[in-house]
Write a protein that holds these residues in place. Structure first.
Motif, short mmCIF file in Angstrom:
data_model
loop_
_atom_site.label_atom_id
_atom_site.label_comp_id
_atom_site.label_asym_id
_atom_site.label_seq_id
_atom_site.Cartn_x
_atom_site.Cartn_y
_atom_site.Cartn_z
N THR A 47 0.79 -0.85 0.12
CA THR A 47 0.07 -0.10 0.24
C THR A 47 0.55 1.36 0.19
O THR A 47 0.55 2.21 -0.64
N ASN A 48 2.17 1.13 0.79
CA ASN A 48 2.70 2.27 0.57
C ASN A 48 3.52 3.27 -0.52
O ASN A 48 3.41 3.65 -1.23
N GLU A 49 3.25 1.22 -1.74
CA GLU A 49 3.86 1.29 -2.06
C GLU A 49 3.72 2.32 -3.47
O GLU A 49 3.34 3.40 -4.48
N LEU A 50 1.94 1.37 -3.37
CA LEU A 50 0.93 2.38 -4.37
C LEU A 50 0.66 4.10 -3.86
O LEU A 50 0.65 4.71 -5.48
N GLU A 55 1.48 9.97 -5.33
CA GLU A 55 1.96 11.56 -5.00
C GLU A 55 2.99 11.30 -5.98
O GLU A 55 2.76 12.88 -6.32
N GLN A 56 3.56 10.70 -6.15
CA GLN A 56 4.85 11.02 -7.74
C GLN A 56 3.87 11.45 -8.86
O GLN A 56 4.05 13.05 -9.40
N THR A 57 2.84 10.74 -9.29
CA THR A 57 1.87 11.30 -10.68
C THR A 57 1.36 12.51 -9.79
O THR A 57 1.18 13.41 -11.26
N SER A 58 0.44 12.64 -9.28
CA SER A 58 -0.33 13.87 -8.89
C SER A 58 -0.03 14.45 -7.46
O SER A 58 -0.39 13.87 -6.07
N PRO A 59 0.82 15.38 -6.72
CA PRO A 59 0.95 15.35 -5.48
C PRO A 59 -0.64 15.99 -4.54
O PRO A 59 -0.99 15.75 -3.72
N PHE A 61 -3.48 14.63 -5.50
CA PHE A 61 -4.40 14.06 -6.19
C PHE A 61 -6.23 13.80 -6.37
O PHE A 61 -6.30 14.46 -5.15
N ASP A 62 -6.35 13.42 -7.22
CA ASP A 62 -8.04 13.48 -7.38
C ASP A 62 -8.15 12.24 -6.43
O ASP A 62 -8.02 10.68 -6.60
N ALA A 63 -8.46 11.76 -5.02
CA ALA A 63 -8.47 10.95 -4.20
C ALA A 63 -9.90 9.84 -4.48
O ALA A 63 -9.76 8.65 -4.74
N ARG A 64 -10.80 10.41 -5.57
CA ARG A 64 -11.60 8.08 -6.55
C ARG A 64 -10.27 7.80 -7.29
O ARG A 64 -10.80 6.80 -6.92
N GLU A 65 -9.43 8.64 -7.79
CA GLU A 65 -8.15 7.63 -8.47
C GLU A 65 -6.81 7.21 -7.37
O GLU A 65 -6.77 6.15 -8.32
N TYR A 66 -6.60 8.04 -5.78
CA TYR A 66 -6.16 7.61 -5.03
C TYR A 66 -6.76 6.27 -4.87
O TYR A 66 -6.02 4.69 -4.62
N ASP A 67 -7.85 6.09 -4.43
CA ASP A 67 -9.02 4.96 -4.16
C ASP A 67 -8.82 3.91 -5.40
O ASP A 67 -8.27 2.33 -4.61
N ALA A 68 -8.42 3.56 -6.24
CA ALA A 68 -8.37 3.19 -7.27
C ALA A 68 -7.75 2.18 -7.31
O ALA A 68 -7.22 1.27 -7.95
N VAL A 69 -6.34 3.22 -7.31
CA VAL A 69 -4.79 3.07 -7.31
C VAL A 69 -4.34 1.81 -5.73
O VAL A 69 -4.29 0.66 -6.01
N VAL A 70 -5.25 2.65 -4.32
CA VAL A 70 -4.27 1.83 -3.42
C VAL A 70 -5.45 0.48 -2.92
O VAL A 70 -5.09 -0.22 -1.89
N SER A 71 -6.01 0.64 -3.51
CA SER A 71 -7.45 -0.72 -3.02
C SER A 71 -6.62 -1.90 -3.82
O SER A 71 -7.60 -3.09 -3.39
#
Ligand code: ADP
Ligand code: ASP
Ligand code: MG
Length: 411
Positions: A47-50, A55-59, A61-71
């Protein structure tokens, strides 16, 4: 059939051998006659890696896409756990959050669980499935998007399933053998507790003891879930680990029962803001809207109608906070001379329900810190806890000193 919830954290499913080890524990309970709902975290570090990639892609970030990735980390371990159990001849099936469906609010990255309909799992248990493996940490919003429950959220998934399915117990398997008087990784004097009261666990968790997510303790308290923390690497039985229980069920009680810390705090000070009615609302409104989790707040005595306002927040929200405050300044709703961020502070707290009836805990705490020459920057208290903000480099020292002062290493 009686039902158990067994949750395995990141280290406990960190590689294929560890998943096998966890599956053995599940198998034992199935052989004892239980149906089991297994909740899995992502492999440790995943999860830390995700989060890092997001954060590197978008400091900002849009939280909807954050969830799509980190889940996604949990999807992998859920499938692997189901396969491992099948290889052991145990009828098992995996579910991602949306498939259950675990319904949440749409507060992306910090969503709250709204409901868990039982139909899908019940139908499968009815057909002879013995283990349902659920990807922890994730759910689905009313808009149909994937959500996550905040860091450490698999604990909350586990307790919520235990409540929804009337489980006999919710066992949280992790990399320590229970809840300790402080983090055993920073003090070798930390002592394992056989029992801890819900309210104390709630405070310890919210003050940084990440062994259980705060929300999971809240849910267990509300729905009377029998919640236990134990090791996934040791042989365990009915009496292993730490039981989180009602205050009345604890025989021996110290005034202070634990010390917690939060390493990654920041202190922000608005220098010289106009001291007028509504100023706090004008500052903290925009911060809340920007999703900044403000913790401690101090307003100085004002001079000539101007004052300094200090607050603390997680260090990774400093950019968000600065942006929100600068915007508010540009819009004219607040006015300050300077915004100073100190990103090298940490919070240390002592917790105990005994504080309700014992005076003097605060002064003992401050004396202990003073003996170590540790300067206190901000203080907050509530009925059963006292927190201080100090320089991060003294954090370990402060935890040790307080652990000693309140005699926590002794039984
Ligand atoms: P998991 O991946 O299993 O969810 P976490 O890392 O989230 O595990 O939580 C377990 C960790 O919590 C332990 O390794 C320990 O370092 C930390 N911890 C902090 N405070 C305490 C405490 N009071 N008692 C036990 N563990 C604690
Ligand atoms: N994998 C998520 C995290 O690391 C959820 C969890 O492990 O509980 O925060
Ligand atoms: Mg955890």
């Amino acid at each position: 059939m009686p039902l158990l919830v067994m949750k395995f954290g990141g280290t406990s499913v960190g590689d294929l051998d560890r998943i096998k080890n966890a599956a053995q524990k599940v198998k034992r309970e199935v052989e004892r006659g239980y149906d089991v709902i297994v909740i899995v975290s992502a492999m440790s570090g995943k999860t830390n890696e995700l989060v890092g990639w997001v954060e590197q892609t978008s400091p900002l970030f849009d939280a909807r896409e954050y969830d799509a990735v980190v889940s996604s980390g949990e999807n992998v371990t859920a499938g692997l756990m189901a396969l491992t159990l099948q290889e052991m001849d145990i009828p098992a099936r995996s579910w991602q959050g949306w498939q259950v469906p675990l319904k949440t609010t749409s507060a992306h990255s910090a969503a709250r669980i709204e409901s868990i309909p039982r139909d899908n799992l019940d139908a499968k248990f009815g057909e002879g499935m013995r283990v349902a493996v659920i990807a922890g940490f994730q759910g689905i919003s009313p808009e149909g998007r994937i959500t996550t429950l905040g860091r450490g959220g698999s604990d909350t998934t586990a307790v919520a399933f235990a409540a929804a399915f009337d489980a006999e117990r919710c066992d949280i398997y992790t990399d320590v053998d229970g809840v300790y008087t402080t983090d055993p990784r920073i003090s070798d004097k930390a002592r394992k507790l056989d029992r801890i009261a819900f309210e104390e666990m709630l405070e310890l968790a919210s003050l940084g003891a990440k062994v259980l997510q705060t929300r999971s303790v809240e849910l267990a308290m509300r729905y009377k879930v029998k919640l236990r923390v134990l090791s996934s690497f040791e042989d365990t039985d009915e009496n292993s680990g730490t039981l989180v229980c009602d205050e009345e069920d604890i025989v021996e009680q110290n005034v202070v029962s634990g010390v917690a810390y939060q390493r990654d705090e920041a202190k922000m000070t608005l220098i010289s803001v106009a001291d007028r009615p509504g100023i706090a609302a004008a500052i903290f409104g925009p911060l809340a809207e920007a999703g900044v989790n403000v913790d401690m707040i101090v307003q100085n005595i004002s001079e000539d109608g101007r004052t300094d306002m200090t607050f603390s927040c997680p260090v990774n929200q400093v950019a968000r906070a600065s942006e929100a405050l600068t915007k508010a300044k540009d819009a004219g709703s607040i006015n300050f001379h300077e915004l100073v961020a100190d990103t090298d502070v940490a919070k240390v707290s002592v917790v105990g329900i005994g504080m309700r009836s014992h005076a003097g805990v605060a002064s003992q705490m401050f004396e202990a810190l003073s003996r170590e020459n540790i300067n206190i920057r901000v203080i907050t208290t509530s009925e059963i806890k006292i927190s201080v903000l100090i320089d991060r480099k003294y954090m370990e020292l402060a935890v040790q000193a307080l652990h000693d002062t309140f005699g926590l290493e002794k039984a």
